[in-house]
Motif scaffolding. Structure first.
Motif, PDB file in Angstrom:
ATOM      1  N   UNK A  88       0.839  -1.197   0.000  1.00 39.97           N
ATOM      2  CA  UNK A  88       0.000   0.000   0.000  1.00 39.97           C
ATOM      3  C   UNK A  88       0.874   1.247   0.000  1.00 39.97           C
ATOM      4  N   UNK A  89       0.586   2.145  -0.936  1.00 38.18           N
ATOM      5  CA  UNK A  89       1.190   3.477  -0.945  1.00 38.18           C
ATOM      6  C   UNK A  89       0.054   4.486  -0.814  1.00 38.18           C
ATOM      7  N   UNK A  90       0.120   5.332   0.205  1.00 38.36           N
ATOM      8  CA  UNK A  90      -0.979   6.248   0.521  1.00 38.36           C
ATOM      9  C   UNK A  90      -0.460   7.679   0.521  1.00 38.36           C
ATOM     10  N   UNK A  91      -1.192   8.576  -0.144  1.00 38.24           N
ATOM     11  CA  UNK A  91      -0.883  10.005  -0.108  1.00 38.24           C
ATOM     12  C   UNK A  91      -2.115  10.757   0.390  1.00 38.24           C
ATOM     13  N   UNK A  92      -1.880  11.822   1.129  1.00 37.74           N
ATOM     14  CA  UNK A  92      -2.947  12.597   1.767  1.00 37.74           C
ATOM     15  C   UNK A  92      -3.277  13.815   0.911  1.00 37.74           C
ATOM     16  N   UNK A  93      -4.576  14.060   0.681  1.00 41.44           N
ATOM     17  CA  UNK A  93      -5.050  15.250  -0.026  1.00 41.44           C
ATOM     18  C   UNK A  93      -5.557  16.247   1.025  1.00 41.44           C
ATOM     19  N   UNK A  94      -5.047  17.469   1.005  1.00 41.71           N
ATOM     20  CA  UNK A  94      -5.411  18.472   2.007  1.00 41.71           C
ATOM     21  C   UNK A  94      -6.062  19.680   1.344  1.00 41.71           C
ATOM     22  N   UNK A  95      -6.880  20.390   2.139  1.00 41.75           N
ATOM     23  CA  UNK A  95      -7.507  21.599   1.639  1.00 41.75           C
ATOM     24  C   UNK A  95      -6.616  22.809   1.926  1.00 41.75           C
ATOM     25  N   UNK A  96      -7.145  24.009   1.653  1.00 40.29           N
ATOM     26  CA  UNK A  96      -6.335  25.209   1.836  1.00 40.29           C
ATOM     27  C   UNK A  96      -6.019  25.484   3.299  1.00 40.29           C
ATOM     28  N   UNK A  97      -6.777  24.870   4.211  1.00 39.83           N
ATOM     29  CA  UNK A  97      -6.476  25.018   5.639  1.00 39.83           C
ATOM     30  C   UNK A  97      -5.551  23.907   6.141  1.00 39.83           C
ATOM     31  N   UNK A  98      -4.965  23.136   5.207  1.00 41.32           N
ATOM     32  CA  UNK A  98      -4.031  22.046   5.543  1.00 41.32           C
ATOM     33  C   UNK A  98      -4.721  20.941   6.334  1.00 41.32           C
ATOM     34  N   UNK A  99      -5.972  20.729   6.045  1.00 39.90           N
ATOM     35  CA  UNK A  99      -6.717  19.669   6.698  1.00 39.90           C
ATOM     36  C   UNK A  99      -6.931  18.533   5.712  1.00 39.90           C
ATOM     37  N   UNK A 100      -6.725  17.303   6.192  1.00 37.47           N
ATOM     38  CA  UNK A 100      -6.874  16.138   5.330  1.00 37.47           C
ATOM     39  C   UNK A 100      -8.331  15.959   4.946  1.00 37.47           C
ATOM     40  N   UNK A 101      -8.585  15.903   3.636  1.00 36.28           N
ATOM     41  CA  UNK A 101      -9.954  15.733   3.158  1.00 36.28           C
ATOM     42  C   UNK A 101     -10.131  14.426   2.377  1.00 36.28           C
ATOM     43  N   UNK A 102      -9.023  13.795   1.973  1.00 36.15           N
ATOM     44  CA  UNK A 102      -9.114  12.543   1.218  1.00 36.15           C
ATOM     45  C   UNK A 102      -7.781  11.806   1.302  1.00 36.15           C
ATOM     46  N   UNK A 103      -7.854  10.505   1.031  1.00 44.01           N
ATOM     47  CA  UNK A 103      -6.657   9.658   0.980  1.00 44.01           C
ATOM     48  C   UNK A 103      -6.643   8.929  -0.357  1.00 44.01           C
ATOM     49  N   UNK A 104      -5.506   8.949  -1.015  1.00 45.27           N
ATOM     50  CA  UNK A 104      -5.346   8.237  -2.289  1.00 45.27           C
ATOM     51  C   UNK A 104      -4.498   6.990  -2.044  1.00 45.27           C
ATOM     52  N   UNK A 105      -5.072   5.825  -2.377  1.00 47.58           N
ATOM     53  CA  UNK A 105      -4.436   4.542  -2.105  1.00 47.58           C
ATOM     54  C   UNK A 105      -4.010   3.880  -3.423  1.00 47.58           C
ATOM     55  N   UNK A 106      -2.742   3.505  -3.472  1.00 47.55           N
ATOM     56  CA  UNK A 106      -2.247   2.655  -4.568  1.00 47.55           C
ATOM     57  C   UNK A 106      -2.036   1.260  -3.985  1.00 47.55           C
ATOM     58  N   UNK A 107      -2.749   0.275  -4.531  1.00 48.12           N
ATOM     59  CA  UNK A 107      -2.720  -1.086  -3.991  1.00 48.12           C
ATOM     60  C   UNK A 107      -2.129  -2.022  -5.046  1.00 48.12           C
ATOM     61  N   UNK A 108      -1.046  -2.701  -4.683  1.00 46.75           N
ATOM     62  CA  UNK A 108      -0.396  -3.650  -5.608  1.00 46.75           C
ATOM     63  C   UNK A 108      -0.415  -5.049  -4.989  1.00 46.75           C
ATOM     64  N   UNK A 109      -0.777  -6.017  -5.802  1.00 51.06           N
ATOM     65  CA  UNK A 109      -0.732  -7.416  -5.374  1.00 51.06           C
ATOM     66  C   UNK A 109       0.714  -7.906  -5.506  1.00 51.06           C
ATOM     67  N   UNK A 110       1.350  -8.184  -4.370  1.00 51.03           N
ATOM     68  CA  UNK A 110       2.765  -8.602  -4.382  1.00 51.03           C
ATOM     69  C   UNK A 110       2.914 -10.058  -3.947  1.00 51.03           C
ATOM     70  N   UNK A 111       1.848 -10.845  -4.127  1.00 53.76           N
ATOM     71  CA  UNK A 111       1.907 -12.257  -3.735  1.00 53.76           C
ATOM     72  C   UNK A 111       3.021 -12.986  -4.482  1.00 53.76           C
ATOM     73  N   UNK A 112       3.120 -12.753  -5.796  1.00 52.18           N
ATOM     74  CA  UNK A 112       4.170 -13.411  -6.590  1.00 52.18           C
ATOM     75  C   UNK A 112       5.556 -12.968  -6.125  1.00 52.18           C
ATOM     76  N   UNK A 113       5.689 -11.670  -5.817  1.00 54.36           N
ATOM     77  CA  UNK A 113       6.999 -11.176  -5.355  1.00 54.36           C
ATOM     78  C   UNK A 113       7.379 -11.799  -4.022  1.00 54.36           C
ATOM     79  N   UNK A 114       6.400 -11.925  -3.108  1.00 48.87           N
ATOM     80  CA  UNK A 114       6.687 -12.534  -1.815  1.00 48.87           C
ATOM     81  C   UNK A 114       7.088 -13.993  -1.972  1.00 48.87           C
ATOM     82  N   UNK A 115       6.426 -14.681  -2.891  1.00 52.15           N
ATOM     83  CA  UNK A 115       6.799 -16.073  -3.150  1.00 52.15           C
ATOM     84  C   UNK A 115       8.214 -16.171  -3.704  1.00 52.15           C
ATOM     85  N   UNK A 116       8.558 -15.239  -4.611  1.00 53.49           N
ATOM     86  CA  UNK A 116       9.909 -15.217  -5.152  1.00 53.49           C
ATOM     87  C   UNK A 116      10.936 -14.923  -4.059  1.00 53.49           C
TER      88      UNK A 116
END
Length: 455
Positions: free
Chosen positions: A170-198
Motif C-alpha cells: 500500500x502506498x498512501x498520499x494525503x489530499x489536504x484543503x487550503x487550511x491544511x486539513x486532510x480531506x481525502x486519501x489516495x491509495x495505490x494497492x499492488x498485489x505482491x503475492x508473486x513477489x513474496x513467493x519469489x
C-alpha cells in the motif's frame, strides 16, 4: 485573476447603468416640466451616448472573457476526462477514500483485485477488506496519516470479497484543503503475492547455497585429511616394497619378483592419485604456496623425460625434444613446474598409441618462457575444448577409463599456471593430435600467494 477582472467589469457596468438611469430620470423630468433647453438636451444626449459606448466596450470585454472561460472550462473537462481514463484503466488498483477510510472512488483494477463491482465499493470501509488479525495494523496506518503526508510501500494482508487473501503493498498520499486539513486519501494497492513467493524462494536458495558452501568446505577438509592419512601408509608400502626389490632381488623367484614389482608400481600410481587430490584440495582452498628457487628449465625437462622412459618404451613412441638453448635459468617453484610438465607429457603419452610426442622450450619476448607439448594422439573435439580444464571431467569416459586417472591433471595444471601468473591453452583436432602451450614468466617475483590457513 480572471475572476477578479470579471467582478470589476460587472461593477463598472452597474455604475454605468445607474448613471444612465439617472440621466434618463433627469431628462424625463426636464421634458415633463418643459424646462429643458436645447443645450441641456444636447448634454444629456451626449452623456447617454458616452454611457452606451462604454457599455458596448464593456460588453465586448465580457464576450472575450466569456470565450476564455469557455476555453478554460473545455480544457479542464478534457483534463478531467483524461484523469478519469488514467484512473479507470490504470494497471494498478487505485482507491480514493475520506480521512476515515470510506471508499469514494475505485478504478477497474481495484474492482478486479477486491472482487467487487466499483459501484458497490463506493461507501464501504477499506478496513472491511483487511483480515481481522491485520485490522489493528491497518488502523495504525490510518493514525499515522494524520501526521504524515505519504506512506510508501507498506505491506499488508488483504482479503477480497471472494475470501481470497493476498499480500498487498500500500502506498498512501494525503489530499489536504487550503487550511491544511486532510480531506481525502489516495491509495495505490499492488498485489505482491508473486513477489513474496519469489523472495521466499530466494531465501531458500540462499540458505541452500550456504549449506552447499559448508558441505563443500567439509568435503575439501575431508579430502585433504584423508589424502594426508592415505599418503602415510602408502609411503610405507612403497618404501618396504622398494627395499624388497633392492635387497632381496636375487633371492626372489621370477613370479615373486613380478608380484613385488606389481605392488611397487600400483603403489606409485595410487600415491600419484592421492597427491593429485591433495594438490587439488589445496589449490581450491587457496592454501598452496609456491617455493621459489632458481633452476635450469632445460635440465629439468631432460631429467623428467628420463624418468618417463618406461612409459615411453611400453608404447614404442618417439619423443622429440627441441630446446631453444642448452641452458635456461628460471626463478620458480621447481616441483610445481615439474608437475605441470609431467601432467602434460603423461597425458600425451597416455592418449598417443603411435607416432611421437614433442616438447619444445623457448624464451619469448617480455622475458617469458613458452613450453609446448605436442602429440599425434586421439585429439579433442571442438565441442570439448571449452571444458578440457574442468576438474573431474574427461573427454571420453569410455576411453579414459582404460587409462585410469582422476580427471584432475589438466585442472591442476591450469590452476598452477594461473598461480604462477601464467596461462595455458590447447589446440586440437580429432585423430590429429593436440598441442598444449604453457606460458610462464621467467622470473617469478611479483607473486601474491595466499596466506596458509591454520589447520
Amino acid at each position: 485573476m480572471d475572476e477578479q477582472r470579471t467582478k470589476d467589469d460587472r461593477t463598472q457596468i452597474a455604475r454605468h447603468l445607474k448613471q444612465i438611469e439617472q440621466r434618463e430620470a433627469d431628462l424625463y423630468k426636464a421634458v415633463s416640466e418643459d424646462s429643458i433647453g436645447q443645450t441641456d438636451l444636447l448634454s444629456y444626449l451626449a452623456a447617454l451616448s458616452n454611457a452606451l459606448e462604454e457599455l458596448r466596450v464593456t460588453e465586448s470585454a465580457l464576450y472575450q472573457q466569456n470565450e476564455q472561460l469557455s476555453s478554460i472550462r473545455e480544457t479542464l473537462e478534457n483534463e478531467y476526462r483524461h484523469y478519469q481514463d488514467l484512473f479507470e484503466f490504470a494497471p494498478d488498483a487505485y482507491v480514493v477514500t475520506d480521512a476515515y477510510g470510506e471508499i469514494q472512488e475505485a478504478n477497474q483494477a481495484a474492482s478486479e483485485l477486491l472482487s467487487l463491482d466499483p459501484k458497490y465499493l463506493v461507501g464501504r470501509l477499506l478496513v472491511s477488506f483487511v483480515p481481522e488479525d491485520h485490522q489493528r495494523v491497518f488502523r495504525s496506518l490510518l493514525s499515522q496519516l494524520q501526521t504524515l503526508d505519504r506512506i510508501q510501500e507498506r505491506e499488508l494482508k488483504l482479503l477480497a470479497k471472494n475470501q481470497k487473501s493476498f499480500d498487498a503493498a500500500l502506498t498512501v498520499s494525503v489530499v489536504k484543503d487550503c487550511q491544511d486539513k486532510a480531506i481525502a486519501l489516495r491509495w495505490l494497492v499492488r498485489d505482491i503475492t508473486a513477489r513474496k513467493q519469489m523472495e521466499q524462494q530466494l531465501q531458500q536458495m540462499q540458505l541452500q547455497n550456504l549449506e552447499l558452501v559448508e558441505c563443500d568446505r567439509l568435503k575439501s577438509q575431508f579430502i585433504a585429511t584423508m589424502s594426508h592419512e592415505l599418503r602415510t601408509p602408502m609411503n610405507a608400502i612403497l618404501g618396504f616394497s622398494n627395499l624388497l626389490l633392492r635387497q632381496f632381488h636375487s633371492r626372489f623367484e621370477p613370479q615373486q619378483l613380478r608380484m613385488v614389482e606389481r605392488i611397487f608400481q600400483n603403489g606409485q600410481q595410487l600415491l600419484t592419485l592421492i597427491e593429485d587430490i591433495l594438490d587439488f584440495s589445496k589449490l581450491r582452498s587457496r592454501q598452496l604456496e609456491l617455493q621459489l628457487e632458481s633452476f635450469d628449465l632445460c635440465e629439468l625437462v631432460t631429467t623428467l623425460l628420463e624418468e618417463l622412459r618406461t612409459q615411453k618404451n611400453q608404447k614404442n613412441i618417439e619423443i622429440q625434444v627441441h630446446l631453444a638453448q642448452s641452458s635456461l635459468m628460471v626463478a620458480n617453484d621447481r616441483k610445481r613446474v615439474r608437475q605441470i610438465l609431467a601432467n602434460l607429457l603423461s597425458n600425451a603419452l597416455k592418449f598417443t598409441d603411435q607416432g611421437r610426442v614433442t616438447i619444445e622450450v623457448e624464451l619469448w619476448r617480455d622475458d617469458r618462457v613458452a613450453i609446448a607439448v605436442r602429440d599425434t594422439g586421439i585429439g579433442i573435439a571442438d565441442s570439448d575444448l571449452s571444458r578440457i580444464f574442468q576438474e573431474f571431467w574427461q573427454v571420453n569416459q569410455t576411453i579414459t577409463r582404460c587409462h585410469g586417472g582422476t580427471g584432475l591433471g589438466l585442472a591442476i595444471t591450469k590452476s598452477l599456471a594461473d598461480l604462477m601468473n601464467g596461462q595455458i591453452s590447447v589446440v586440437s583436432q580429432l585423430d590429429q593430435g593436440s598441442t598444449f602451450l604453457v606460458e610462464l614468466p621467467r622470473h617469478l617475483t611479483d607473486l601474491h600467494t595466499p596466506t596458509k590457513k591454520p589447520d
